[in-house]
Design a protein around this motif. Structure first.
Motif, mmCIF file in Angstrom:
data_model
loop_
_atom_site.group_PDB
_atom_site.id
_atom_site.type_symbol
_atom_site.label_atom_id
_atom_site.label_comp_id
_atom_site.label_asym_id
_atom_site.label_seq_id
_atom_site.Cartn_x
_atom_site.Cartn_y
_atom_site.Cartn_z
ATOM 1 N N LEU A 65 28.725 37.045 33.043
ATOM 2 C CA LEU A 65 29.240 36.690 34.360
ATOM 3 C C LEU A 65 30.662 37.170 34.532
ATOM 4 N N PHE A 66 31.448 36.919 33.498
ATOM 5 C CA PHE A 66 32.872 37.260 33.595
ATOM 6 C C PHE A 66 33.075 38.756 33.777
ATOM 7 N N ILE A 67 32.426 39.519 32.898
ATOM 8 C CA ILE A 67 32.626 40.973 32.972
ATOM 9 C C ILE A 67 32.058 41.528 34.279
ATOM 10 N N LEU A 95 27.974 33.387 29.953
ATOM 11 C CA LEU A 95 29.320 33.272 30.508
ATOM 12 C C LEU A 95 30.052 34.613 30.466
ATOM 13 N N ASP A 96 29.905 35.319 29.321
ATOM 14 C CA ASP A 96 30.642 36.581 29.200
ATOM 15 C C ASP A 96 30.066 37.650 30.139
ATOM 16 N N ASN A 128 31.570 32.544 39.598
ATOM 17 C CA ASN A 128 31.924 33.901 40.000
ATOM 18 C C ASN A 128 32.990 33.891 41.082
ATOM 19 N N VAL A 158 41.111 36.719 39.928
ATOM 20 C CA VAL A 158 41.472 38.138 39.816
ATOM 21 C C VAL A 158 42.347 38.535 41.005
ATOM 22 N N THR A 193 31.700 40.035 37.173
ATOM 23 C CA THR A 193 32.547 39.711 38.325
ATOM 24 C C THR A 193 33.832 40.518 38.309
ATOM 25 N N LEU A 194 34.379 40.715 37.103
ATOM 26 C CA LEU A 194 35.596 41.527 36.978
ATOM 27 C C LEU A 194 35.341 42.930 37.521
ATOM 28 N N PHE A 197 36.035 38.538 26.074
ATOM 29 C CA PHE A 197 36.908 38.072 27.150
ATOM 30 C C PHE A 197 38.275 38.716 27.039
ATOM 31 N N ILE A 224 36.292 33.186 39.506
ATOM 32 C CA ILE A 224 36.823 34.353 38.792
ATOM 33 C C ILE A 224 37.384 35.365 39.790
#
Lengths: 297, 823
Positions: free
Chosen positions: B688-690, B685-686, A180, A187, B692-693, A126, A183
């Motif tokens: 998903l995070f990456i 979770l990670d 999502n 962002v 979406t980023l 993260f 997030i």
């Protein structure tokens, strides 16, 4: 009884079957027609305070969004330093992490089989990715109008609230999509902040409040209901105070929204429940009770 | 065609109207008659309505009568729709009459009956044709009509009489009454004044008379000088129409006579008899005197060579003076020496255009009237022409074409027959077509002789060249890759194949292959000629130098334009919201490329003129090679544009694919490779995070990349279109069947699409004379038939797939899909 009466006569007794040819017209029914009528089989009787307790999840999620937006407001206005926010978030995260294991004395962790190393790795991923991408995030929406960004974020947060898993069993619920969208909104909002460190802190904070906080809440609710009520009330109060410092009108509206959700809506539900009049009978479509998924493979 | 269609529509309309009328009146009658008979009064029907109906009916009946009378001329067709009431026991229907009440009176051949049919063909009544009170007094009616008084009248040729049926004499039976004594009545009719018309077949006249109540004939008059009238019918203007008996179509004998033999001396006709079409194709005339054995021997020899069954078909008598009886007898006798069935006798008297034609049948039982059609044909043209489409490809269903092709093949394959010279001192003297240009053919022969060693030399050289081309050194990877991408190499290989085809010592098997060879040869010649023309222009006034001087500035200019374009893109092009950072990075990257390109061109510039000079020499190999080189030069000079396109496309493609898979992640789905579908999936979770980023970042960067991709794709397409146009020109020169087109232009009869017959002057009693002319093939079908195959692979993917590829950013290779932008 009717059957017996008919049997004495030369005509046959009417049967509710399609596979036999019977001397009756197609739309014939006998006197047993409404014998099997049932009413409100699946209707549940709700207790008012139980419903209020359950509505706490919605209140919590609304408050999370409110807190996030208020924090972003403070960051954007320069009233909150990123370092301060980062420190506070880190502290609360550590506290929450400890609490998460302490509530059920590590039972949940053992059952899921997730090691602390995996947690550390996730945290590192993260942090590293967010930190690495924060300069990109900073310049990402430079040429796009602020109003567009606001509108997009608002839509995304609304979507987050709609698709969030509040515990209901419905097709629309998708925790993945919900997270999502949150997030994405974070962002978008983070890219409007003045510096890349701000963006980094904002995205990290969004992860904590949208991904980690609901997990802790769920555990709290399951294990210590009293504590959960207190935490919810406290959180709602914090959100209200935060909003009041930005806009008093907004705070009033928000407070009335929270009140209506936690008190008025349960009352309406219970009142309307009494008017429920579902009829059931042999005309209902067949309902497959057994789990047939093993046959589908 | 149009008139036939119109007629059929008209017929349909008439029939429909009549049928509707009949149906309506039938149903009305069925309903009305019981009502009218049983009930009293007229119901709601007023007197006025009845009056109107009666009036209308009168006019309607009159119209119908008119139509019926007019339709009399088309009896045959009407009869065919009605089943023969006598069945197949007797012959077909010989006479028919349609009465005013709608019933049809029919007589059949050799049947002593008159049948009365309803309009739908059911037999209402049958009148036996026999005289009451006499044994064996039956007669055979030929034609039937109904008199004005409603009595049936028939014509009887054998008894030479007209019979009228009087239904009123004896109750329920009626009686036939014989009228008049005529020669041989066949047709009978009633004219508008009520007179009976009788067609007298043998005497060739039409008699008309009226009948009084006692069946006596009045006012007899006749119209003579008619040729065998069969049927007679009144015409609407008060006159009458007669018809001659139809001849049986199958028995028409066709004699194809070469027009060059029309002035030949008397002799015998030799040719081929095609029994399926009962036609005789006459190839030559053998003159007197000859020895029959020698003729037979000669024909056998010819037959062996040509594989055509040539035989003596008949005799030819060209008498300048009076008819010699002895000669004609002698000619008939010849038929016994050369047995042929049928024996055709053609005789020409003086300078008369009209010839006598007759046939002799050996079998006496075979007495049929034969009609002869004389078809004149130009022997030379028919021999040289080539019927299209070729018979091996034509389907067997086209019967007419196969008939024609039989005649064409016969004439074409008996070429050997025409080789014998008029001045040869052979035992047989013949007249047929002969070529006049013997001197020219000597030159042709010399050239043919000379071409053999030339071809051998060429083949040897070609084998050397192709050996070098196929050597292993040139097959290694980078080289072979290069060869396959340069269109010049492809064109050279194509031309090499052409040369191999031309110089091969194998004889062309059929006309198509021969034409193919000729087409290739002419196309090659023209190509080289054009190439040399180009070369002479290039090297005359130092054009090469000028070209080289302009080429470098043009390349420079293109590079500068590109630089400007990039500068524009790096700003805010067209007010688009681009990501500034990415925009700058991409712009600088492309600018650096252009810088590299400009320095490369400047490095090359001193040598450009020399390179062009040497390259220009290749124009002597043909214009197409020069054009291909031009295309290759364009490809090399715009290589930077193609590079830009590739970079842009790759980047864009990456973005599109990344976005599509991340969009699935965004929705919590994933692509299941095993099941080829989208499944739902629970992500960590990670992840998903990456995901979406990255999704967010890619989404916001997409417009910038897409713009660069769009601009460079358009540029690349422009270059490809220019190249495609050049290749279209090359393909045109390669594939155009120039020889066939020239042949079609100068000697249109050589490529025949069919024939047309022109009717020549007619004289009664003489056979029909037709002139066979060759219909030339249209230019479009010439090109279609003889088009040479080209090497360039035409686009396999359609417009939609191209658009899809462009949208998804997949690479489009310009060298493999050259022509696709135009098609």
């Amino acid at each position: 009884m009717v059957c017996a009466q008919v049997e004495t006569s030369p005509r046959r007794c009417w049967q509710k079957v399609l596979y036999e040819r019977q001397p009756f017209p197609d739309n014939y029914v006998d006197q047993r027609f409404l014998e099997e009528l049932r009413k409100n089989i699946h209707a549940r009787q709700y207790q008012y305070w139980n419903v209020v307790y359950e509505s706490g999840v919605v209140v919590q999620q609304l408050c999370s969004v409110c807190v996030f937006v208020v924090t972003w407001w403070y960051m954007d206005a320069g009233l909150l330093s990123p370092q301060g926010l980062f420190g506070a978030a880190l502290l609360t995260s550590l506290l929450g992490y400890v609490l998460f294991d302490a509530i059920d004395a590590g039972v949940g962790r053992r059952e899921s089989g997730r090691t602390r190393w995996a947690d550390l790795k996730s945290t590192l991923v993260f942090t590293a990715f967010t930190y690495g991408f924060s300069p990109v995030l900073k310049t990402l929406t430079e040429s796009i109008s602020t109003d567009t960004i606001y509108a997009m974020s608002a839509f995304m947060l609304l979507g987050h609230l709609i698709f969030f898993d509040y515990g209901a069993n419905a097709a629309i619920v998708s925790s993945t999509l919900s997270l999502n969208m949150a997030i994405f909104a974070s962002v978008c909002l983070a890219s409007r902040l003045p510096r890349s460190l701000h963006a980094f802190v904002m995205v990290t904070f969004a992860m904590q409040i949208f991904a980690l906080w609901p997990m802790l809440q769920k555990k709290l609710k399951a294990r210590t209901p009293c504590c959960y009520v207190g935490v919810t009330a406290l959180f709602a109060l914090v959100a209200l105070v935060g909003l009041a410092s930005v806009s008093s009108v907004g705070a009033v509206l928000f407070a009335s929204l929270l009140l209506s959700i936690s008190c008025l809506c349960p009352y309406c539900l219970i009142r309307l429940q009494q008017l429920k009049d579902n009829i059931h009978g042999p005309w209902d479509e067949a309902e497959i009770k057994e789990d047939l998924s093993r046959f589908l493979m | 065609m149009d008139t036939a269609l119109e007629t059929s529509q008209q017929k349909e309309k008439l029939l429909k109207a009549l049928y509707t009328l009949q149906l309506k009146s039938n149903t009305t009658l069925q309903t009305a008659s019981p009502l009218l008979s049983s009930q009293q009064g007229m119901g709601m029907v007023t007197e006025l309505q009845v009056q109107q109906l009666a009036d209308k009916t009168k006019t309607l009946c009159r119209d119908l009568d008119d139509i019926k009378n007019l339709l009399h001329y088309r009896q045959d067709e009407l009869v065919r729709q009605i089943p023969n009431p006598t069945g197949s026991r007797y012959g077909c229907v010989s006479g028919i009459h349609c009465s005013r009440d709608g019933s049809i009176y029919v007589t059949a051949e050799a049947a002593p009956w008159v049948h009365v049919l309803s309009s739908t063909g059911q037999v209402l009544r049958s009148l036996p044709c026999w005289q009451t009170g006499r044994e064996g007094g039956s007669f055979l009616p030929e034609d039937v009509t109904v008199t004005r008084a409603g009595m049936v009248a028939v014509a009887d040729m054998i008894n030479g009489a007209v019979w009228v049926f009087n239904p009123h004499t004896t109750p329920s039976k009626g009686e036939w009454i014989k009228i008049g004594k005529l020669g041989s009545p066949r047709g009978v009719g009633v004219d508008s004044t009520g007179k009976i018309l009788v067609a007298d077949y043998a005497q060739g006249q039409v008699c008309s008379f009226a009948l009084d109540h006692a069946f006596r004939t009045l006012n007899i008059c006749s119209v003579p000088n008619l040729q065998g009238p069969r049927y007679v019918s009144p015409a609407p203007n008060g006159g009458f129409v007669v018809s001659r008996p139809p001849r049986i179509a199958g028995m028409v004998l066709k004699v194809f006579f070469p027009s060059c033999c029309s002035s030949a001396e008397s002799g015998i006709l030799i040719g081929r008899w095609i029994p399926e079409q009962s036609s005789a194709v006459i190839l030559a005339v053998v003159h007197f005197p000859f020895i029959p054995v020698q003729v037979k021997q000669y024909l056998r020899e010819v037959q062996q060579v040509t594989k055509v069954s040539v035989s003596v078909l008949g005799s030819w008598n060209n008498s300048k003076q009076e008819k010699e009886e002895s000669l004609s007898e002698f000619l008939e006798d010849l038929g016994t020496i050369f047995s042929h069935e049928p024996w055709i006798q053609i005789s020409k008297e003086g300078d008369s255009k009209f010839w006598n034609c007759s046939t002799l049948q050996k079998q006496p039982d075979n007495h049929r009237e034969e009609e002869i059609i004389l078809v004149y044909y130009d022997q030379r043209k028919v021999m040289l022409s080539h019927l299209h489409p070729p018979s091996d490809t034509a389907d067997l269903g086209a019967e007419d074409a196969s008939k024609l092709s039989a005649i064409f093949n016969t004439v074409a394959s008996s070429k050997v027959l025409f080789m014998t010279d008029r001045y040869d001192d052979g035992p047989i003297k013949m007249t047929h077509w002969q070529s006049d240009g013997i001197e020219a053919s000597i030159i042709v022969e010399l050239m043919k002789q000379a071409s053999v060693p030339a071809c051998m030399l060429l083949t040897f050289l070609l084998s050397l060249v192709s050996g070098v081309c196929n050597s292993r050194v040139l097959k290694f990877w980078p080289l072979s890759f290069l060869w396959s991408k340069l269109s010049t190499c492809e064109q050279l290989g194509h031309r090499l194949q052409h040369l191999q085809v031309i110089s091969s010592s194998k004889k062309a098997q059929n006309q198509t292959q021969l034409m193919r060879k000729a087409n290739i040869f002419v196309s090659l010649l023209i190509d080289v000629a054009l190439g040399i023309l180009l070369m002479s222009w290039l090297y005359r006034k130092n054009q090469i130098g000028h070209l080289a001087d302009t080429l470098i500035p043009v390349a420079d200019h293109v590079a500068e334009e590109l630089q400007d374009l990039l500068q524009w893109l790096m700003g805010a092009p067209a007010g688009l919201k681009m990501n500034r950072a990415l925009d700058q990075v991409l712009g600088r990257f492309f600018l650096y490329h252009i810088h590299l390109w400009i320095s490369y061109i400047h490095l090359m510039s001193p040598f450009i003129e020399m390179i062009l000079w040497y390259v220009g020499l290749s124009a002597c190999l043909g214009l197409t090679v020069a054009l291909c080189i031009l295309s290759d030069i364009i490809a090399l000079l715009t290589f930077h544009i193609y590079c830009f396109y590739v970079y842009g496309a790759r980047l864009y493609c990456l973005k599109i694919y990344g976005l599509s898979s991340l969009w699935r992640l965004f929705r919590g789905k994933k692509w299941n490779v095993l099941r080829q579908r989208v499944d739902s999936c629970s992500y960590d979770l990670d992840q998903l995070f990456i995901g979406t980023l990255l999704f967010t970042i890619l989404l916001f960067l997409l417009p910038t990349t897409a713009l660069y991709y769009l601009v460079f794709t358009l540029l690349c397409l422009l270059v490809v279109i220019v190249q495609g146009l050049i290749h279209l020109l090359v393909d045109l020169i390669d594939s155009l069947p120039l020889y066939s087109i020239i042949l079609r232009f100068c000697r249109s009869y050589r490529l025949a699409a069919g024939v047309k017959f022109r009717v020549l002057e007619q004289q009664d009693g003489k056979p029909l004379r037709l002139l066979m002319q060759i219909n030339p093939l249209s230019y479009g079908s010439v090109v279609q038939t003889y088009r040479l195959p080209t090497y360039s692979c035409y686009p396999k993917d359609s417009w939609t797939s191209l658009c899809k590829k462009l949208f998804l950013g997949e690479l489009i290779y310009p060298w493999k899909h050259k022509g696709e932008k135009q098609d």
